[in-house]
Design an enzyme around this catalytic site. Structure first.
Site, PDB file in Angstrom:
ATOM      1  N   HIS A 156     -25.992   8.780  69.827  1.00 44.89           N
ATOM      2  CA  HIS A 156     -26.327   7.909  68.692  1.00 44.89           C
ATOM      3  C   HIS A 156     -26.041   8.596  67.366  1.00 44.89           C
ATOM      4  O   HIS A 156     -26.767   8.397  66.394  1.00 44.89           O
ATOM      5  CB  HIS A 156     -27.800   7.506  68.734  1.00 44.89           C
ATOM      6  CG  HIS A 156     -28.187   6.659  69.900  1.00 44.89           C
ATOM      7  ND1 HIS A 156     -28.395   7.167  71.153  1.00 44.89           N
ATOM      8  CD2 HIS A 156     -28.391   5.324  70.011  1.00 44.89           C
ATOM      9  CE1 HIS A 156     -28.732   6.191  71.981  1.00 44.89           C
ATOM     10  NE2 HIS A 156     -28.735   5.064  71.310  1.00 44.89           N
ATOM     11  N   GLU A 180     -21.819  -5.462  74.324  1.00 46.99           N
ATOM     12  CA  GLU A 180     -20.964  -5.099  73.196  1.00 46.99           C
ATOM     13  C   GLU A 180     -19.531  -5.598  73.326  1.00 46.99           C
ATOM     14  O   GLU A 180     -18.941  -6.105  72.372  1.00 46.99           O
ATOM     15  CB  GLU A 180     -20.951  -3.582  72.992  1.00 46.99           C
ATOM     16  CG  GLU A 180     -22.164  -3.028  72.263  1.00 46.99           C
ATOM     17  CD  GLU A 180     -23.407  -2.883  73.130  1.00 46.99           C
ATOM     18  OE1 GLU A 180     -23.321  -3.158  74.343  1.00 46.99           O
ATOM     19  OE2 GLU A 180     -24.464  -2.497  72.606  1.00 46.99           O
TER      20      GLU A 180
HETATM   21  C1  LIG Z   1     -24.784   0.032  74.915  1.00 50.74           C
HETATM   22  C2  LIG Z   1     -25.985   0.119  74.062  1.00 50.74           C
HETATM   23  N1  LIG Z   1     -26.315  -0.923  73.293  1.00 50.74           N
HETATM   24  C3  LIG Z   1     -27.408  -0.877  72.511  1.00 50.74           C
HETATM   25  C4  LIG Z   1     -28.178   0.238  72.479  1.00 50.74           C
HETATM   26  C5  LIG Z   1     -29.428   0.311  71.589  1.00 50.74           C
HETATM   27  N2  LIG Z   1     -30.576   0.153  72.476  1.00 50.74           N
HETATM   28  C6  LIG Z   1     -31.205   1.231  73.005  1.00 50.74           C
HETATM   29  S1  LIG Z   1     -32.357   0.801  74.124  1.00 50.74           S
HETATM   30  C7  LIG Z   1     -32.068  -0.842  73.873  1.00 50.74           C
HETATM   31  C8  LIG Z   1     -32.842  -1.863  74.638  1.00 50.74           C
HETATM   32  C9  LIG Z   1     -32.641  -1.692  76.095  1.00 50.74           C
HETATM   33  O1  LIG Z   1     -33.356  -2.659  76.736  1.00 50.74           O
HETATM   34  P1  LIG Z   1     -33.727  -2.498  78.255  1.00 50.74           P
HETATM   35  O2  LIG Z   1     -32.491  -2.233  79.043  1.00 50.74           O
HETATM   36  O3  LIG Z   1     -34.508  -3.691  78.629  1.00 50.74           O
HETATM   37  O4  LIG Z   1     -34.600  -1.191  78.344  1.00 50.74           O
HETATM   38  P2  LIG Z   1     -36.000  -0.916  77.632  1.00 50.74           P
HETATM   39  O5  LIG Z   1     -35.698  -0.302  76.324  1.00 50.74           O
HETATM   40  O6  LIG Z   1     -36.702  -2.210  77.510  1.00 50.74           O
HETATM   41  O7  LIG Z   1     -36.687   0.018  78.547  1.00 50.74           O
HETATM   42  C10 LIG Z   1     -31.060  -1.040  72.939  1.00 50.74           C
HETATM   43  C11 LIG Z   1     -30.554  -2.352  72.518  1.00 50.74           C
HETATM   44  C12 LIG Z   1     -27.784   1.330  73.269  1.00 50.74           C
HETATM   45  N3  LIG Z   1     -28.440   2.487  73.254  1.00 50.74           N
HETATM   46  N4  LIG Z   1     -26.697   1.232  74.060  1.00 50.74           N
END
Ligand SMILES: Cc1ncc(C[n+]2csc(CCOP(=O)(O)OP(=O)(O)O)c2C)c(N)n1
Ligand SMILES: Cc1ncc(C[n+]2csc(CCOP(=O)(O)OP(=O)(O)O)c2C)c(N)n1
Ligand SMILES: [Mg+2]
Ligand SMILES: [Mg+2]
Lengths: 343, 328, 328, 343
Positions: B129, B60
């Site tokens: 959120h 971000e």
């Molecule tokens: C700082 C932040 N950016 C975006 C999000 C929205 N978001 C929640 S989970 C996610 C994906 C996370 O990917 P990963 O770290 O690979 O974990 P996974 O969900 O695959 O277990 C996103 C983009 C968030 N919660 N926090």
């Protein structure tokens, strides 16, 4: 365009003979069976979660780890009661594998007063701090920034605890990844960094959004040993984590490991899976870590087909009971909405 | 006029402006095939390709930092931050770079960029959120802050925001995405910094925005049956505030209620009250200025608690009655 | 009582509490040999060693994130953020973790930590090293915000902050470091959330804090020659606010002026006014509530512009005269 | 404890014969002399800055780069007018080397209306956006986060520009380092990352606060070629930067380089130099990049002792004139304090 699909050789050896590996690891047959049970329990918990969601009993989102249970079980069995777990949004499996009460989890999932967080946190924020489960953060990678502090606490108190911090492939692209690993590195903190690479961060394929994969070089570049292992091989995960924990516990500093696995379901309930093919999903379904472990146990005569069925039923019951517990639990009192803002 | 959703209105503004101006581009997470967490950008990658839709890693701070960099050299980036809660991660590029470089550099830099941020509670997404953090943005000179409540306003304001030479934060309450309203075909803009009277009235002015405009409108309808006439004023742009329209309304009604979902303490209700207090409207006040806001808590997960944490229609009704009858 | 500097008072509180409680530790940049950018921690590394003084890389987000992690497991970290301007970099661990985990986890977590942040303008350090951002912190339920104006208050409040089971932001205005005041030998604490009347008066209440307390005191002295009696109220803790003491004072004087260095729009003057408006003090107001604040600009480098950007004694005098004579 | 002092071999070759190197690089003798002149000009500017500070003519802080002029000159001579410069707090040298008017710089330093930023920015924030000098950020590493955006702009416009972003060793430990390099990597953006390692970030010795040094592995781990070079050898810097710029300009993506040099003076005016020894400082004074280059030019008969003296005088005069210009310039109007908040 960077689209370096993961193809590095695994740092660990594939488990082909459960008895041999168990002997090496000092695990009894019972240990292996209970590892299997936990994986089945996690699967049932999450399948029930989708069912409840479908029935409209859940208000909110959830992030399921179906297909990733081997990482949770391998890590959870390594974690001792005294160790700290610092978790992320996709955390059901790690909590269950580290011994959390599924009744309280299910109650939290349904927002009930009897849940781990009295219904304030929900699926994404399950915590049990008194049991050293420091909870799950919904801000991707926030927990990574917290980890060195837990390491500092351990070091100051001179205990032999370890802090295990779990995050995804997507989280490894947030800046705090660098900051946290660097800090743990300069101070040799007892932190094990477990990156659960399930190939996607939401819709972002790890190779498309990462300059280089696997991530172990990022750790090495910060002076931390980095590894890339098969996350669908529960005994391989366990073996690796055991070594990583004793490394950290003995004062040798942090370790980083990336476990390769796959998220079978969508990212969350709003996901329509447009960014990947059915084929890809099906290919990974064939690598289901639970079936893989089951077959290994069957092959080694550690478990029977009948036992497999019984475990299936037993875990279905455990989860049904959890739902019953949760459904019969009261909602929080609305008047208490301001409680627990301050200590 | 055709009825479209708030989501569609924002989508249309993005697409139309991208067609018109090749320096406009999108940057953010999952804004391509996924269409963004709330589907706003669905289909845009297909039309414009990766040269106009920069789908990023989860980074971000650098997403917004990059928007600042691109804007300074003359592009018009539109960044999407998936949830306004992540403002905490982008406040440096927003507050210390986007908002300040023009001033720091003695007017030599211009930063024409937009940051879109879905805000608010009501979806069961809990404390990380669900926040409404627009007040923080209002406290940063150099930024503009837009927070629409209808599809019509959303489209017209977003077009203005994209064309504005300053960094604009564009706040989109999640519960509004599915709401519908009339939006003319073709281009129109709504100037930034101009409030809109969503309902005329004579007994009390409610200053409110986003989803609370709708809850207030319902409450106003309710109390109209008791003969209470409520004026609903939607600033639409929270920074700069249209203080004149607010004070004129208060001079007419003599009473002020500010309603926002953001938590109470240091929320922007105080800014409205301070502005009125400093204005000629002060002398017209027939009752103390009041506010009805989110409670001072993180947003809880449980749906009943979540509902209790922010103002609901019945709370607004009660508050209106109390003010008009001088019972608080 | 001995006179010591504001800097020394903070230093002493840190050292005394570190001696008393082995779970207290410092974490931050250049806090060892360098003694911190403002010399507050000079000598502490020598006494306590690297096991209690964790001198970090330039990694603000992880400094505060780590403080949260350590606090949750029972330590009492005191983080130093070199300039409050860098709040933009630590707002996620502060607002989304430190402030929220207790609530999110249903009361299961406790986060006893302090974040020290030097604030304010007046040193020619320009837009990135001069901000007063305390209002942003006040808008985050779960945090406490302390902003002392004297050495006595600084020491007593810092000891309370360290012992408080909640995350406390401790704001230190840079221009105060060299100011002196009486501080008793030995331990004493000042409870958080209790305002202090720095000067009694009957015609007008000034609510103000940090360096502006001193400017207001001088201004009050000036106007006293004209027979205007000003009460100066220093909240000392900005969150939670001591609303009772504020409203009682306003009920006595009938007039309110809020003075802060933070920029005007959405600054905490509005919160004071909203609190008064909602209180019984409303009926005692003989004049509109007013504010005198920093201008809505980034802090400029040039010394004359910098001075013009924030309230000065003469501005306060002018404002007091205007309010008391009903000419604004 | 991490205390890995930098001792990696340089990625480049030391310049021992100025004529030979110049020939390789296509530089004329005049080019070499003007490089030298610029280094002397920077030195004089900053020595004058301390003088003015001592006289109480400056209200505010400043960050001087005495001892680091070779990096500035080497980079500045590579940068073309069309290229973008994104700078940090210790930026006088880079601005002067990239052609900035020292009168306007000095006026800005004294906070005058005729300064580059009309006295609003001061020493730390000098900018000249119309000349593609995108200004200096006072938040450590903030400029690193901005760089990919400039790269995106270049790529979208399909020009052959390059964005040069400059930062210190301390900045490499901020999270945005990872985020920015990763983003530039996945999109092959035309960004040259120049890390000016002057051994300290304020009082933090680079090896004490960095898990591993030099930093080039961090870049490599993100898929970006990383280098570590001698930052006190101006021709080596120039050679390297020339290659890095043509790499980036040709569409081959970002490059990272760390230049080793040393900050001779304190971090800023409040620095009492308690964290390092006089000896260490003196050792580095002996490696003064200006003297080193002068001797190389003398040895190769590219410059005479007389010329050296003349350049010294000429640059002293240039800076004195700048001070005169600045001192004779008006202060900004106080009434204009609100100007330029919005466009
Ligand atoms: C700082 C932040 N950016 C975006 C999000 C929205 N978001 C929640 S989970 C996610 C994906 C996370 O990917 P990963 O770290 O690979 O974990 P996974 O969900 O695959 O277990 C996103 C983009 C968030 N919660 N926090
Ligand atoms: C984010 C941030 N943290 C801390 C500071 C205070 N500070 C200013 S310069 C500096 C040292 C920077 O070190 P480095 O990046 O090596 O650059 P150098 O000063 O050595 O040129 C520090 C800590 C700041 N301005 N910004
Ligand atoms: Mg993932
Ligand atoms: Mg440095």
């Amino acid at each position: 365009m960077g689209s370096n699909k993961i193809n590095a050789a695994y740092d660990n050896e594939e488990t082909t003979d459960a008895r041999k590996k168990a002997a090496e690891l000092g695990l009894t047959n019972e240990d292996l069976v209970s590892m299997y049970e936990v994986m089945v329990e996690i699967r049932h918990f999450e399948e029930m979660a989708t069912t409840l969601y479908g029935l409209g009993k859940v208000h909110g989102t959830m992030h399921l780890s179906i297909g990733q249970e081997a990482v949770a079980a391998g890590a959870g069995f390594t974690l001792q009661d005294k160790d700290y777990l610092i978790n992320h949004h996709r955390g059901h499996g790690h909590f269950i594998a580290s011994g959390a009460d599924v009744n309280k989890m299910m109650a939290e999932f349904l927002g009930k007063e009897t849940g781990f967080c009295h219904g304030r946190g929900g699926s994404m924020h399950i915590a049990d701090v008194t049991a050293n489960n420091l909870g799950a953060q919904g801000i991707v990678a926030a927990q990574i920034a917290m980890a060195p502090g837990v390491g500092i606490a351990i070091k100051m108190r001179k205990t032999d605890q370890v802090a295990l911090v779990i995050f995804g492939d997507g989280a490894a692209n947030r800046g705090v990844f660098l900051e946290s690993l660097n800090m743990s590195s300069i101070w040799d903190l007892p932190v094990v960094y477990l990156c659960e690479n399930n190939h996607y961060g939401m819709s972002a394929e790890v190779g498309r959004v990462s300059g280089k994969v696997p991530f172990k070089d990022r750790a090495e570049a910060l002076g931390i040993p980095g590894y890339f292992i098969d996350g669908n091989d529960v005994l391989a995960v366990y073996e690796f984590m055991k070594n990583a924990f004793s490394h950290a516990r003995s004062g040798s500093g942090p370790v980083f490991v990336e476990t390769e696995t796959y998220r079978i379901l969508g990212h969350s309930k709003s996901d329509r899976n447009l960014y990947r093919t059915k084929d890809e999903i099906n290919q990974w379904k064939e690598k289901d870590p639970i079936i893989r472990f089951r077959d290994l146990l069957l092959e080694a005569d550690i478990i029977t087909v009948k036992q497999v069925d019984e475990i299936e039923k037993k875990m279905a019951k455990v989860i049904e009971d959890a739902v019953e517990f949760a459904e019969n639990s009261p909602e929080p009192n609305i008047e208490d909405v301001m409680e627990w803002v301050y200590a | 006029m055709p009825e479209i959703t708030f989501r569609q209105a924002i989508h249309d503004a993005l697409v139309e402006e991208m067609r018109r101006d090749s320096s406009v581009f999108l940057i953010g997470e999952d804004i391509g095939t996924y269409g963004g967490a709330f589907g706003v950008t669905a289909g845009i990658l297909d039309e414009f390709g990766r040269d106009r839709v920069w789908e990023t890693p989860i980074s971000e701070e650098t997403i917004v930092g990059s928007a600042v960099g691109a804007a300074i050299v003359g592009m018009k980036p539109i960044a999407e931050i998936m949830f306004m809660d992540f403002l905490t991660l982008v406040l440096d590029p927003l507050a210390n770079q986007a908002a300040k470089v023009r001033y720091m550099f003695g007017g030599k830099a211009t930063v024409p960029m937009v940051v879109r941020m879905p805000s608010g509670s009501g979806t069961g997404a809990a404390a990380h959120h669900s926040q409404s953090l627009e007040t923080i943005l209002m406290h940063i000179p150099g930024l503009k802050v837009v927070a629409p409540s209808t599809p019509y306003d959303a489209k017209g304001l977003l077009l203005s925001a994209i064309r504005d030479p300053n960094p604009v934060c564009f706040v989109e309450h999640k519960l509004l995405y599915k709401t519908k309203g009339e939006v003319p075909n073709g281009e129109y803009t709504i100037p930034l910094g101009v409030a809109d009277i969503k309902r005329e009235g004579t007994d009390l002015t409610i200053v409110t925005s986003e989803i609370m405009v709708h809850k207030s409108l319902s409450a106003a309808e309710d109390v109209s049956k008791e003969g209470i006439s409520v004026e609903i004023l939607d600033p639409r742009t929270l920074l700069p505030l249209d203080v004149d329209t607010i004070t004129n309304s208060v001079m007419k009604t003599g009473r002020l209620l500010v309603v926002h979902e953001a938590v109470k303490t240091a929320g922007w209700a105080g800014e409205i009250m301070a502005s009125v207090s400093e204005s000629p409207a002060w002398d017209y006040l027939d009752a103390p200025m009041r506010r009805l806001t989110g409670k001072d808590v993180p947003i809880p997960y449980n749906r009943f608690l979540e509902r209790a944490a922010v103002p609901q229609e019945e709370d607004i009704v009660r508050e209106i009655q109390a003010i008009v009858s001088n019972q608080y």
